[in-house]
Design a protein around this motif. Structure first.
Motif, PDB file in Angstrom:
ATOM      1  N   THR A  41       4.074   9.222   2.617  1.00 36.02           N
ATOM      2  CA  THR A  41       4.103   8.552   1.312  1.00 36.02           C
ATOM      3  C   THR A  41       4.202   9.505   0.131  1.00 36.02           C
ATOM      4  N   CYS A  42       3.444  10.580   0.150  1.00 33.82           N
ATOM      5  CA  CYS A  42       3.424  11.483  -1.005  1.00 33.82           C
ATOM      6  C   CYS A  42       4.536  12.514  -0.937  1.00 33.82           C
TER       7      CYS A  42
ATOM      8  N   ALA B  54       1.761   8.876  -6.539  1.00 28.00           N
ATOM      9  CA  ALA B  54       2.070  10.278  -6.264  1.00 28.00           C
ATOM     10  C   ALA B  54       3.264  10.755  -7.090  1.00 28.00           C
TER      11      ALA B  54
ATOM     12  N   ARG C 215       2.590   1.527  -3.465  1.00 25.12           N
ATOM     13  CA  ARG C 215       1.680   1.958  -4.538  1.00 25.12           C
ATOM     14  C   ARG C 215       1.303   3.428  -4.382  1.00 25.12           C
ATOM     15  N   ASN C 216       1.114   3.880  -3.142  1.00 22.77           N
ATOM     16  CA  ASN C 216       0.762   5.272  -2.885  1.00 22.77           C
ATOM     17  C   ASN C 216       1.876   6.211  -3.349  1.00 22.77           C
ATOM     18  N   GLN C 217       3.126   5.899  -2.994  1.00 20.29           N
ATOM     19  CA  GLN C 217       4.229   6.767  -3.417  1.00 20.29           C
ATOM     20  C   GLN C 217       4.415   6.697  -4.920  1.00 20.29           C
TER      21      GLN C 217
ATOM     22  N   GLY D 297       0.811  -1.208   0.000  1.00 20.00           N
ATOM     23  CA  GLY D 297       0.000   0.000   0.000  1.00 20.00           C
ATOM     24  C   GLY D 297       0.845   1.258   0.000  1.00 20.00           C
TER      25      GLY D 297
ATOM     26  N   PHE E 295      -0.010  11.126   4.416  1.00 19.94           N
ATOM     27  CA  PHE E 295       0.226  11.914   3.204  1.00 19.94           C
ATOM     28  C   PHE E 295       1.650  12.468   3.186  1.00 19.94           C
TER      29      PHE E 295
END
Length: 114
Positions: A70-71, A44, A39-41, A36, A67
């Motif tokens: 990860t981002c 982004a 995939r999030n990074q 998870g 946020f």
């Protein structure tokens, strides 16, 4: 060093447990998996921010928030971009007589690459 095809990046096991503030109820631990977070990074960095190694990320969100983690940090590291954060914008603004560009100047001189 972990590469982009390392199976640990896609593991269903928990990577971190971030504590929530309890906005909608009692505080609790949010379990985030390796896959998870990866995939999030990835979304982004590649789809939203279009990051490259030439970019500098200004991290104003705390890393204990998903946020910011990860981002901001993870996306910068994965893309090879420089990351700067933890900047005290109030101090930067006040030390230079109110120059609105001061926080950006501080970021550009303090950012580091992974």
């Amino acid at each position: 060093m972990i590469g982009p095809s390392d199976p640990r990046l896609f593991a269903p096991a928990d990577a971190v447990i971030l504590c929530t503030s309890g906005t909608t109820g009692r505080p609790k631990g949010a379990e985030l998996t390796h896959s998870g977070l990866n995939r999030n990074q990835e979304v982004a960095a590649r789809n939203l921010l279009l990051l490259t190694p030439d970019d500098v990320i200004m991290g104003c969100l705390p890393l204990f928030h998903v946020f910011g983690l990860t981002c901001g940090l993870n996306a910068a590291i994965a893309s090879g971009a420089a990351a700067g954060g933890g900047l005290d914008m109030t101090t930067a603004r006040n030390d230079d007589g109110g120059d609105p560009a001061a926080p950006l100047d501080l970021l550009l001189t303090s950012a580091t690459r992974a």
